[in-house]
Design a protein around this motif. Sequence first.
Motif, mmCIF file in Angstrom:
data_model
loop_
_atom_site.group_PDB
_atom_site.id
_atom_site.type_symbol
_atom_site.label_atom_id
_atom_site.label_comp_id
_atom_site.label_asym_id
_atom_site.label_seq_id
_atom_site.Cartn_x
_atom_site.Cartn_y
_atom_site.Cartn_z
ATOM 1 N N PHE A 1 -4.321 -16.990 -4.469
ATOM 2 C CA PHE A 1 -3.309 -16.668 -5.470
ATOM 3 C C PHE A 1 -3.011 -17.902 -6.322
ATOM 4 C CE2 PHE A 1 -1.766 -12.563 -3.965
ATOM 5 C CZ PHE A 1 -2.127 -12.550 -2.620
ATOM 6 N N TRP B 1 1.847 -3.011 -0.205
ATOM 7 C CA TRP B 1 2.290 -4.086 0.677
ATOM 8 C C TRP B 1 3.335 -3.554 1.662
ATOM 9 C CZ3 TRP B 1 1.554 -9.663 -0.517
ATOM 10 C CH2 TRP B 1 0.637 -9.866 -1.565
ATOM 11 N N GLY B 2 3.381 -4.186 2.841
ATOM 12 C CA GLY B 2 4.473 -3.920 3.758
ATOM 13 C C GLY B 2 5.750 -4.597 3.260
ATOM 14 N N GLN B 3 6.837 -4.341 3.960
ATOM 15 C CA GLN B 3 8.133 -4.871 3.517
ATOM 16 C C GLN B 3 8.329 -6.333 3.903
ATOM 17 O OE1 GLN B 3 7.752 -3.265 6.359
ATOM 18 N NE2 GLN B 3 9.447 -3.666 7.800
ATOM 19 N N PHE C 1 -4.752 -6.228 -3.311
ATOM 20 C CA PHE C 1 -3.824 -5.760 -2.292
ATOM 21 C C PHE C 1 -2.904 -4.685 -2.858
ATOM 22 C CE2 PHE C 1 -4.723 -8.183 1.297
ATOM 23 C CZ PHE C 1 -4.602 -9.550 1.139
ATOM 24 N N ASP C 2 -2.930 -3.520 -2.238
ATOM 25 C CA ASP C 2 -1.990 -2.464 -2.625
ATOM 26 C C ASP C 2 -2.101 -1.289 -1.674
ATOM 27 O OD1 ASP C 2 -1.773 0.215 -4.821
ATOM 28 O OD2 ASP C 2 -0.094 -1.159 -4.533
ATOM 29 N N TYR D 1 0.310 -9.595 -9.903
ATOM 30 C CA TYR D 1 1.380 -9.008 -9.113
ATOM 31 C C TYR D 1 2.729 -9.472 -9.644
ATOM 32 C CZ TYR D 1 -2.410 -8.406 -5.716
ATOM 33 O OH TYR D 1 -3.594 -8.070 -5.097
ATOM 34 N N VAL E 1 -0.543 -12.070 4.323
ATOM 35 C CA VAL E 1 -0.182 -13.072 3.323
ATOM 36 C C VAL E 1 1.074 -13.802 3.790
ATOM 37 C CG1 VAL E 1 0.607 -13.421 0.938
ATOM 38 C CG2 VAL E 1 -1.180 -11.729 1.433
ATOM 39 N N GLN F 1 11.957 -8.790 -2.473
ATOM 40 C CA GLN F 1 11.009 -7.676 -2.369
ATOM 41 C C GLN F 1 9.601 -8.199 -2.132
ATOM 42 O OE1 GLN F 1 11.176 -4.868 -5.600
ATOM 43 N NE2 GLN F 1 13.420 -4.901 -5.684
ATOM 44 N N PRO F 2 8.734 -7.337 -1.573
ATOM 45 C CA PRO F 2 7.317 -7.730 -1.495
ATOM 46 C C PRO F 2 6.691 -7.677 -2.884
ATOM 47 C CG PRO F 2 7.602 -5.470 -0.746
ATOM 48 C CD PRO F 2 8.979 -6.015 -0.998
ATOM 49 N N PRO F 3 5.570 -8.340 -3.046
ATOM 50 C CA PRO F 3 4.861 -8.247 -4.330
ATOM 51 C C PRO F 3 4.434 -6.813 -4.628
ATOM 52 C CG PRO F 3 4.053 -10.087 -3.034
ATOM 53 C CD PRO F 3 4.936 -9.277 -2.141
ATOM 54 N N GLN G 1 4.319 -16.336 2.925
ATOM 55 C CA GLN G 1 5.168 -16.867 1.874
ATOM 56 C C GLN G 1 6.238 -17.739 2.525
ATOM 57 O OE1 GLN G 1 7.288 -14.114 -0.810
ATOM 58 N NE2 GLN G 1 6.805 -15.543 -2.461
ATOM 59 N N GLU H 1 -2.092 -0.651 -13.175
ATOM 60 C CA GLU H 1 -1.901 0.233 -12.035
ATOM 61 C C GLU H 1 -1.070 1.440 -12.479
ATOM 62 O OE1 GLU H 1 -2.904 1.058 -9.316
ATOM 63 O OE2 GLU H 1 -1.440 1.192 -7.681
ATOM 64 N N TYR I 1 3.598 -10.939 5.035
ATOM 65 C CA TYR I 1 3.360 -9.596 4.521
ATOM 66 C C TYR I 1 1.976 -9.104 4.960
ATOM 67 C CZ TYR I 1 7.140 -10.481 1.142
ATOM 68 O OH TYR I 1 8.345 -10.772 0.543
ATOM 69 N N LEU J 1 1.611 -4.630 -7.097
ATOM 70 C CA LEU J 1 0.434 -4.720 -7.951
ATOM 71 C C LEU J 1 0.752 -4.207 -9.349
ATOM 72 C CD1 LEU J 1 -2.718 -5.114 -8.209
ATOM 73 C CD2 LEU J 1 -2.887 -2.671 -7.624
ATOM 74 N N GLN K 1 -4.266 -13.374 -8.803
ATOM 75 C CA GLN K 1 -5.066 -13.498 -7.590
ATOM 76 C C GLN K 1 -6.515 -13.195 -7.922
ATOM 77 O OE1 GLN K 1 -5.127 -10.273 -4.891
ATOM 78 N NE2 GLN K 1 -5.667 -11.478 -3.091
#
Lengths: 120, 113
Positions: B104, A110-112, A107-108, B42, A37, B48-50, A39, B61, A95, B52, B95
Amino acid sequence: EVQLVQSGAEVKKPGESLKISCKASGYSFTSYWIGWVRQMPGKGLEWMGIIYPGDSDTRYSPSFQGQVTISADKSITTAYLQWSSLKAADTAMYYCARVSRELTRWFDPWGQGTLVTVSS
Amino acid sequence: DIVMTQSPDSLAVSLGERATINCKSSQSVLYTSDNKNYLAWYQQKPGQPPKLLIYWASTRESGVPDRFSGSGSGTDFTLTINSLQAEDVAVYYCQQYYSPPFTFGPGTKVDIK
């Protein structure tokens, strides 16, 4: 614990190549789809593409098809995103994120994130 | 591609009040064979990353506080945050995962009033 650890930030010049990585652990790497992804600074999330490491089946968003290459190395449980010739417009946070055994899932985790900066 | 839109772009809510975010898809994301809506929400906090929050449009979740709830079907969906807390300040994205590319929404920024 499922973990995705991405490679560090990169600063590149236009025209250079780049390959960033996403090391997966804590689950069967070859049994789950994993995706990327983008951003861009101050912007939203863009779905780039996804790969199934078990057979390297890869799907790209039309917006990114031909612009990047997604790959995976099963032997070291790592997914990659690469560019052959970077542009300033590729400056963004990238990401990786795991999907499921099924393609059509969320998605679950996620990387940093990996920050890529392209500037002359 | 399925186009996702969200409204509002941003909102400010007092602590303890309710925040409501809307998400609309350009075509239905309800898969008739399993009667499930292929939609996730999300949360992304600054730097920070997203994360869920919700999948199947309304399934929370594990570990997500029950003040977060999702509803809707077909093309129209809502994320509700009841009793907003300071830690809920973030951008929220919907999403669709019905049809690739799994697009998204543009995001909704939630702040404290």
